[in-house]
Design a protein around this motif. Sequence first.
Motif, PDB file in Angstrom:
ATOM      1  N   LEU A  62       6.147   3.728  -5.093  1.00  0.00           N
ATOM      2  CA  LEU A  62       4.719   3.641  -4.811  1.00  0.00           C
ATOM      3  C   LEU A  62       3.993   4.724  -5.612  1.00  0.00           C
TER       4      LEU A  62
ATOM      5  N   GLN B  49      10.502   7.869   2.748  1.00  0.00           N
ATOM      6  CA  GLN B  49       9.264   8.631   2.823  1.00  0.00           C
ATOM      7  C   GLN B  49       9.648  10.021   3.357  1.00  0.00           C
TER       8      GLN B  49
ATOM      9  N   ASP C  62       3.994   7.048   8.072  1.00  0.00           N
ATOM     10  CA  ASP C  62       4.991   6.298   8.834  1.00  0.00           C
ATOM     11  C   ASP C  62       6.024   7.179   9.528  1.00  0.00           C
TER      12      ASP C  62
ATOM     13  N   GLU D 281       8.777   0.240   6.378  1.00  0.00           N
ATOM     14  CA  GLU D 281       7.418  -0.112   5.954  1.00  0.00           C
ATOM     15  C   GLU D 281       7.284  -0.123   4.434  1.00  0.00           C
ATOM     16  N   VAL D 282       8.127   0.655   3.768  1.00  0.00           N
ATOM     17  CA  VAL D 282       8.057   0.752   2.306  1.00  0.00           C
ATOM     18  C   VAL D 282       8.243  -0.616   1.656  1.00  0.00           C
TER      19      VAL D 282
ATOM     20  N   GLU E  28       7.280  -3.479   2.685  1.00  0.00           N
ATOM     21  CA  GLU E  28       6.015  -4.214   2.746  1.00  0.00           C
ATOM     22  C   GLU E  28       5.022  -3.664   1.726  1.00  0.00           C
ATOM     23  N   TYR E  29       5.000  -2.352   1.567  1.00  0.00           N
ATOM     24  CA  TYR E  29       4.094  -1.741   0.594  1.00  0.00           C
ATOM     25  C   TYR E  29       4.435  -2.199  -0.828  1.00  0.00           C
TER      26      TYR E  29
ATOM     27  N   ARG F  20       2.984  -5.619  -1.367  1.00  0.00           N
ATOM     28  CA  ARG F  20       1.532  -5.560  -1.569  1.00  0.00           C
ATOM     29  C   ARG F  20       1.210  -5.071  -2.978  1.00  0.00           C
ATOM     30  N   LYS F  21       1.928  -4.078  -3.420  1.00  0.00           N
ATOM     31  CA  LYS F  21       1.709  -3.544  -4.758  1.00  0.00           C
ATOM     32  C   LYS F  21       1.985  -4.599  -5.817  1.00  0.00           C
TER      33      LYS F  21
ATOM     34  N   TRP G 147      -3.969  -2.746  -3.885  1.00  0.00           N
ATOM     35  CA  TRP G 147      -3.069  -1.668  -3.478  1.00  0.00           C
ATOM     36  C   TRP G 147      -3.594  -0.320  -3.963  1.00  0.00           C
TER      37      TRP G 147
ATOM     38  N   MET H  54      -4.624   3.082  -1.849  1.00  0.00           N
ATOM     39  CA  MET H  54      -4.093   4.414  -2.125  1.00  0.00           C
ATOM     40  C   MET H  54      -5.220   5.407  -2.394  1.00  0.00           C
TER      41      MET H  54
END
Length: 260
Positions: free
Chosen positions: A141, A180, A198, A226-227, A229-230, A233-234, A241, A245
Motif C-alpha cells: 500500500l 501492519q 486496524d 484487512e490488507v 481488501e485494501y 481497492r487499490k 484509493w 490515503m
Amino acid sequence: MEIKNKRVVVTGAASGIGKALCSSFRQAGVKEIISVDLNKSVEETAKIVGGISIVADVSKETDIKNIIDQSQKYCGGIDIFCSNAGIMGAPGFLEAEISDWQNIWDVNVLSHILAAKHVLPQMLERGEGYLMNTASAAGLLTQIGAAGYSVTKAAAVSFAQWIKITYGSRGIGVSCLCPQAVRTAMTAAAGPGVAGVDGMMEPKEVALDVLDAIEKERFLVTPHKEVLEYIKRKGTDPDRWIKGMQRLQDRFEDWTPDNQ
C-alpha cells in the motif's frame, strides 16, 4: 514445506518478530536455529531457543557470507532463510538526506538480495529451499509520513515476487510477510501513522501466520486480513484509493511525539 527437522536462519532475531519466529520454529520441531542480529542481545534468543547466535550487519555482503558459512559448519546447510531484519529509517521526504536513503535501502532491500544471492545456490543444488522475506503492508500500500520506508518495502515485495516467479519451479518456496502494526521496538515510539487503523498485533501472532504460510507455501502473509481488501481497492480503482490515503494523511499530518 514441512518445517519439522529443518535448519533455519532468522535475521533480526534479537527482538520482536524475529525473536517470536525463533521461538515458534523451535516449538514446531525444527532441527537447528541460527539466530542473527546486529545487536549482541541476540545471544539471549539463542539461549532460549537453542542453536547458535551470530552478530552481523545483514546489509554487508561479507556478513551475509559469514552467516551462511557459519551455518554450513554448524549444521551442514540452510533449509529456510528468514530475512527478517528491517528498519523504519528517516521519516518524511524533503528533510531526508541521501545517506538516509542509502541506509534504509541497504537494510530493507539489499539484505534480502544478498541473502538470496548467497543461499540460493545450495538450495538449488538440493532442489529444495525456502526464503521468507519480511516486508510490510506499506510495501503493498504505502506508509504515511515515511517515503523511504514505503519505497523500500515495496521493493522488498517486488524482489520476493521475482524470486518466486524465477525459481519456484525449481523447488524454491518464497513467502513475503506484510503486516501492519506489530508490537515491536520499531512501532513503540512511531505514533499512529505507523500503528495504522486496524490495530496492533503481537509478534507471536505474526510468527504463527508465517509458519502456516511456509507449511502451505503461501506467498503473501498478511496477518492483518484487512490488507487483502485494501489491495483489491487499490487495484480496481487506484484514484479512489489514493484519495482515501490522502484523507488518512490529513488525519496524521499534525502528529508529533510531543502531542501524541
